[in-house]
Design an enzyme around this catalytic site. Sequence first.
Site, short mmCIF file in Angstrom:
data_model
loop_
_atom_site.label_atom_id
_atom_site.label_comp_id
_atom_site.label_asym_id
_atom_site.label_seq_id
_atom_site.Cartn_x
_atom_site.Cartn_y
_atom_site.Cartn_z
N GLY A 635 0.82 -1.20 0.00
CA GLY A 635 0.00 0.00 0.00
C GLY A 635 0.85 1.24 0.00
O GLY A 635 2.08 1.19 -0.10
N GLU A 638 0.64 8.42 3.64
CA GLU A 638 0.82 9.84 3.41
C GLU A 638 2.29 10.20 3.20
O GLU A 638 2.62 11.12 2.45
CB GLU A 638 0.26 10.63 4.60
CG GLU A 638 0.34 12.13 4.44
CD GLU A 638 -0.28 12.86 5.62
OE1 GLU A 638 -0.21 14.09 5.63
OE2 GLU A 638 -0.81 12.18 6.51
N PHE A 639 3.19 9.44 3.85
CA PHE A 639 4.60 9.79 3.80
C PHE A 639 5.41 8.88 2.88
O PHE A 639 6.57 9.15 2.62
CB PHE A 639 5.20 9.74 5.21
CG PHE A 639 4.57 10.72 6.15
CD1 PHE A 639 4.93 12.06 6.14
CD2 PHE A 639 3.58 10.32 7.04
CE1 PHE A 639 4.36 12.97 7.00
CE2 PHE A 639 3.00 11.23 7.90
CZ PHE A 639 3.38 12.56 7.88
N ASP A 753 -9.66 9.97 15.65
CA ASP A 753 -9.96 9.42 14.32
C ASP A 753 -10.36 7.95 14.44
O ASP A 753 -9.92 7.13 13.65
CB ASP A 753 -8.76 9.60 13.40
CG ASP A 753 -9.12 9.38 11.93
OD1 ASP A 753 -10.33 9.37 11.62
OD2 ASP A 753 -8.21 9.22 11.10
#
Length: 993
Positions: A635, A638-639, A753
């Site tokens: 996968g 974000e980084f 979250d």
Amino acid sequence: MAGARPPPGLLPLLAPLLLPLLLPAGCWALEETLMDTKWVTSELAWTSHPESGWEEVSGYDEAMNPIRTYQVCNVRESSQNNWLRTGFIWRREVQRVYVELKFTVRDCNSIPNIPGSCKETFNLFYYEADSDVASASSPFWMENPYVKVDTIAPDESFSRLDAGRVNTKVRSFGPLSKAGFYLAFQDQGACMSLISVRAFYKKCASTTAGFALFPETLTGAEPTSLVIAPGTCIANAVEVSVPLKLYCNGDGEWMVPVGACTCATGHEPAAKESQCRACPPGSYKAKQGEGPCLPCPPNSRTTSPAASICTCHNNFYRADSDSADSACTTVPSPPRGVISNVNETSLILEWSEPRDLGGRDDLLYNVICKKCRGSSGAGGPATCSRCDDNVEFVPRQLGLTERRVHISHLLAHTRYTFEVQAVNGVSGKSPLPPRYAAVNITTNQAAPSEVPTLHLHSSSGSSLTLSWAPPERPNGVILDYEMKYFEKSKGIASTVTSQKNSVQLDGLQPDARYVVQVRARTVAGYGQYSHPAEFETTSERGSGAQQLQEQLPLIVGSTVAGFVFMVVVVVIALVCLRKQRHGPDAEYTEKLQQYIAPGMKVYIDPFTYEDPNEAVREFAKEIDVSCVKIEEVIGAGEFGEVCRGRLKLPGRREVFVAIKTLKVGYTERQRRDFLSEASIMGQFDHPNIIRLEGVVTKSRPVMILTEFMENCALDSFLRLNDGQFTVIQLVGMLRGIAAGMKYLSEMNYVHRDLAARNILVNSNLVCKVSDFGLSRFLEDDPSDPTYTSSLGGKIPIRWTAPEAIAYRKFTSASDVWSYGIVMWEVMSYGERPYWDMSNQDVINAVEQDYRLPPPMDCPTALHQLMLDCWVRDRNLRPKFSQIVNTLDKLIRNAASLKVTASAPSGMSQPLLDRTVPDYTTFTTVGDWLDAIKMGRYKESFVGAGFASFDLVAQMTAEDLLRIGVTLAGHQKKILCSIQDMRLQMNQTLPVQV
């Protein structure tokens, strides 16, 4: 090496059949091709470097159509750096380009006797230019000037000669600014074939939505870009909210509609809401909206299309209060059977209902009184005029709902005509006067009316001098007056007669109170006595002391009032001086201090460290990169990439791990934010919290290693296994999540979250809370409607408590709200909360106290626990420790999980309205008022005697106004709740036996 060729037997594998790949296009998305090699039959003649690298060959697809492909297979030699560049591709003003690659890759393990440099990936680059300027040596064959798009890895590689499998990958890049670009492919030691390359861009197709037309729109420069497309209403539609626009997202799909149109009056939706069609003759539509045209109401018609109202037939009307969809009505016929009953100077009139009510139910009656003079016989006609105002009608003269009226204060020996009119809501629209039934009567001789008032002229110790006004209706000549009086304390009456309207009573007792009444007499007899009046004689000592005694209460009251006024002035002055001494910042001079119990482990925010690296060293274990082996990319984060790998620490067995890598070219802030998640996870040690194995910071790439969860995210896992688990298994998953959140809340950590996508599941179905990367701080920018965090991510509206959305108040209580949504996700097997509602619609619905209904086959006890988590007041939501205890009880008592809600599930069931309280749950009227947020009126209800629900259920708007509820909004809210109370009472009435 020059002249190098692939090993024998490999070439046939590099030209497999091109299998068609059918992908469902996004809703309303269009793809425009810039270049596609699939349809090229001549040589492509792309530029390769070195020439011994990529080789162009011909082949055939499954339909035996010729195709041109490129292949490379220099796996026998190390340090390969083979480049292939396409021809110049014109950009066409688009900002983001997509590339679809179809290729095959051979498994390195299937090739015997090759060095370890064999790879199964290749790199995709692009280079921008304003014209076709590239040559064999320019730009240089290296990253920068070429811009890397991605490393492309196959989903499947092949090992046998007859098992070539085509991989399809799509990548995008942008924003582009120059006239065109080249694509380039870098091979570093793979055995592969590039079968076809298609460069294309996406756009949103022109569409009609919500009765508005939106033009074809190009996507933006970024995958997350939203491009505004202004809309225009279709013909015969009007705007109902502005501005009218639709957003085109990066996938070429329309989303986030703003504003709306709707069909105008006289028009109805047609052609699946893409047209507004005029109403045909004989039908109408009074309001703009999406409703259909309706047939004209009774007694009305239209003769032209697009009518917004139907006109009434002759002699039929609509009242001003009637809506356009009301039937036209007419005036009523006259009342029937008027009966009069005369008693001296009064009478009673009674009548029956008209035969024809005119089609309305607002029938009223008026009684018109006319006084007539002159002969009623052959001597000539009588002249009639309206009666004087002193004639009294009970209950009233105009607007009667009853069919009976009592009329009094008529003159004696006088002829009257009474007209009983029947009127309704359209009588004022008719040019004709109301229809009526008339009756003639003559009054009899009558006694005079009562004397209105008595006046005291003077008093002494033994006498009273009184006078009075004559009766208003003498009904003849007054012969005399009779006065009756008695001492109030004794009650023995005496009478005196006077020819005038005054009298002096003598022989009275001093300092005594007397009750006096008077009546008049005519030839018809005495009238009624006047109302009793009381008068007092003076004492023999004089009136000076009496006057002082009468004035004493006034003197004392004035003195007390003056003293109270002075006290109020002093208090106000002291309050003002105190406010001046305390500045506006006084309320901020004291700070709350948090005390932590000895031995309790408390979460420490890594952002509080001056040097973030210190937090990493303190909470995360540094792992030598030689102990880590990356196996495959699973996968992207974000980084950077997320991979599966193995970790082998000295003295420990090898384990699978999930590896997050930090992409090349990161900034120092990105590195700090990336490692902050490790600093957070490293502080937690719980079986339902994802475990941090360690970090790699002393080599490149920087990595975070966590335990590997075989079943990945909970939401996708549930969707893949829809209906495969028992209720006990699902409750067990929920119990694990709640236990993890209980642990976090006890450490004073707020997740912010919590959602099923952030819960990971291992092979034993153990659920673990993960994703601790959401920033703990939100930018205080109230003008930003998306409430973005400092990391650029948006608050997940569907999972977030209302106070966190509105005021950014994140607490463990807001995590409890999110946990309730997770419960709903689990019991619905990964269904999207609030389905396809927009985020703004979700916010509005929650604000109006609507909640999600139970999923299909959801136990009632679990849905009640969800509703407890979604209580508006965060202080009333359960703690995670209470949630764990509740779930434990349900697991021990499996029978309680068999009781399920009978309502259907999914989008067919509306949201639950939680605003209607059950009055039987309250012990007092005050508790009920508190529940509907009207507690300010508790004292008013009790003071007026409305202390029981039976009395409250009978209250009207007039009652509310009388007890002090003057605000229209409060009256409406209380009356609506009273209406619900009546319905509940009707549903729970006991059966009488």
